[in-house]
Design an enzyme around this catalytic site. Structure first.
Site, PDB file in Angstrom:
ATOM      1  N   HIS A   1      -7.300   8.837  -7.616  1.00 60.20           N
ATOM      2  CA  HIS A   1      -6.881   8.065  -8.794  1.00 60.20           C
ATOM      3  C   HIS A   1      -7.482   8.650 -10.077  1.00 60.20           C
ATOM      4  O   HIS A   1      -6.809   8.695 -11.106  1.00 60.20           O
ATOM      5  CB  HIS A   1      -7.273   6.588  -8.636  1.00 60.20           C
TER       6      HIS A   1
ATOM      7  N   SER B   1       2.990   2.217  -2.240  1.00 65.38           N
ATOM      8  CA  SER B   1       4.327   1.974  -2.784  1.00 65.38           C
ATOM      9  C   SER B   1       4.580   2.737  -4.074  1.00 65.38           C
ATOM     10  O   SER B   1       5.703   2.787  -4.556  1.00 65.38           O
ATOM     11  CB  SER B   1       4.517   0.476  -3.043  1.00 65.38           C
TER      12      SER B   1
ATOM     13  N   ASN C   1       0.841  -1.183   0.000  1.00 62.64           N
ATOM     14  CA  ASN C   1       0.000   0.000   0.000  1.00 62.64           C
ATOM     15  C   ASN C   1       0.884   1.245   0.000  1.00 62.64           C
ATOM     16  O   ASN C   1       1.867   1.307   0.734  1.00 62.64           O
ATOM     17  CB  ASN C   1      -0.895  -0.034   1.252  1.00 62.64           C
TER      18      ASN C   1
END
Length: 162
Positions: free
Chosen positions: A49, A11, A9
């Protein structure tokens, strides 16, 4: 070309996969979003996102039927993320379909996949979490085996492992 971006998570795997897909694509690629906005945190994450993608992708929101969705698409497509898909499959009583579907999904050309590395931590305390970690790990192996390239992501960087 098929590639897998795997990491923990936060990364950087989603951002790295976005950049990688855009470099490969000669026309506007597709983004297959598997996350479901089940709470405020997920809603915020999904909005971040969306902003990261801007209008550079054609977005399809599909939490379960990934193979059926991406099979007819010839352009590059980014599936983010297979871990949400595994979770969705388990929560929709489709456990028996996970590995077969993962094998079919992993065969589709011009696909970039993102998945969380969840096996490096402690063994989960409850049955559903252990089942998720089990299937997530197996899906990672299937997709990695069938990918041309695999990148391990950490601290916003990627290391090519295949």
């Amino acid at each position: 070309m098929k590639a897998l971006f795997i990491g923990a998570n936060k990364s950087g795997k989603s951002r790295l996969a976005l950049e990688y897909t855009l470099k490969l694509a000669s026309k506007k690629p597709y983004f297959i979003a598997t996350g479901i906005p089940t709470d405020e945190e997920m809603k915020k994450k999904i909005e971040i996102h969306k902003k990261d993608r801007q209008n550079r992708f054609i977005t399809i929101e599909e939490p379960l039927e990934i193979y059926r969705t991406i099979k007819p698409i010839e352009a590059y497509k980014l599936v983010d993320c297979l871990s949400f898909w595994v979770s969705n499959m388990l929560l929709n009583s489709k456990e028996d379909e996970i590995l077969t579907e993962a094998e079919k999904i992993s065969q589709i050309e011009n696909s970039i996949f993102v998945i969380n590395e969840v096996g490096a931590g402690v063994i989960p305390a409850n049955e559903l979490a252990r089942k998720f970690a089990h299937y997530n790990g197996l899906v990672s192996q299937i997709v990695a085996k069938n990918s041309d390239e695999v990148y391990f992501c950490t601290a916003g960087l990627s290391l090519k492992v295949k």
